[in-house]
Design a protein around this motif. Structure first.
Motif, PDB file in Angstrom:
ATOM      1  N   PRO A  35     -78.859  47.702  17.915  1.00 49.98           N
ATOM      2  CA  PRO A  35     -78.925  48.626  19.049  1.00 49.98           C
ATOM      3  C   PRO A  35     -78.507  50.038  18.656  1.00 49.98           C
ATOM      4  N   LYS A  36     -79.155  51.011  19.273  1.00 46.61           N
ATOM      5  CA  LYS A  36     -78.848  52.427  19.018  1.00 46.61           C
ATOM      6  C   LYS A  36     -78.190  53.083  20.226  1.00 46.61           C
ATOM      7  N   SER A  37     -77.964  52.325  21.302  1.00 44.94           N
ATOM      8  CA  SER A  37     -77.321  52.841  22.501  1.00 44.94           C
ATOM      9  C   SER A  37     -76.622  51.700  23.218  1.00 44.94           C
ATOM     10  N   VAL A  38     -75.779  52.023  24.177  1.00 47.37           N
ATOM     11  CA  VAL A  38     -75.106  50.991  24.974  1.00 47.37           C
ATOM     12  C   VAL A  38     -76.163  50.209  25.766  1.00 47.37           C
ATOM     13  N   LYS A  39     -77.141  50.897  26.295  1.00 50.58           N
ATOM     14  CA  LYS A  39     -78.215  50.238  27.049  1.00 50.58           C
ATOM     15  C   LYS A  39     -78.921  49.200  26.182  1.00 50.58           C
ATOM     16  N   GLU A  40     -79.249  49.564  24.939  1.00 51.03           N
ATOM     17  CA  GLU A  40     -79.883  48.602  24.030  1.00 51.03           C
ATOM     18  C   GLU A  40     -78.936  47.448  23.699  1.00 51.03           C
TER      19      GLU A  40
END
Length: 117
Positions: free
Chosen positions: A109-114
């Motif tokens: 993941p590259k973000s918290v959402k991912e």
């Protein structure tokens, strides 16, 4: 029936107990009063926090907290012996420390959402 007015007591007039060695020497010299440090480590700060929650509400026992003790523990543990939002009153802020979320690069993941997805 007679009564007399209440007089504020000088503070501090007995030893103070913060739960942080960092402040003890400075408080002692500034206040001219002995400061006793009682570290009761364990359980992500819950031991210290519970002791201070149950201490006499006389302004002589303090706890040095971080965000996990007051906010995060409520989401991580099923039961904690205090309510971080109701059982304590902030006195001062010592500093700010940003929180960082890290994961192994192999996770992807590259973000918290991912990460959540």
């Amino acid at each position: 029936m007679l009564s007399t007015g209440a007089f504020a007591q000088a503070w501090p007039n007995k030893p103070i107990k913060p739960v942080a060695r960092y402040f003890a020497d400075k408080l002692s010299s500034v206040l001219g009063q002995q400061v006793i440090v009682e570290n009761k480590a364990g359980a992500q700060g819950m031991v210290d926090a519970e002791i201070v929650k149950n201490a006499a509400p006389d302004g002589y026992t303090f706890v040095y907290v971080n965000s996990s003790m007051i906010c995060i523990n409520h989401y991580v543990y099923k039961k904690i012996p205090y309510d971080g939002f109701k059982d304590f009153v902030p006195v001062t802020r010592h500093g700010l420390a940003p929180l960082v979320m890290v994961v192994p690069p192999t996770l992807g993941p590259k973000s918290v959402k991912e990460f959540v997805a």
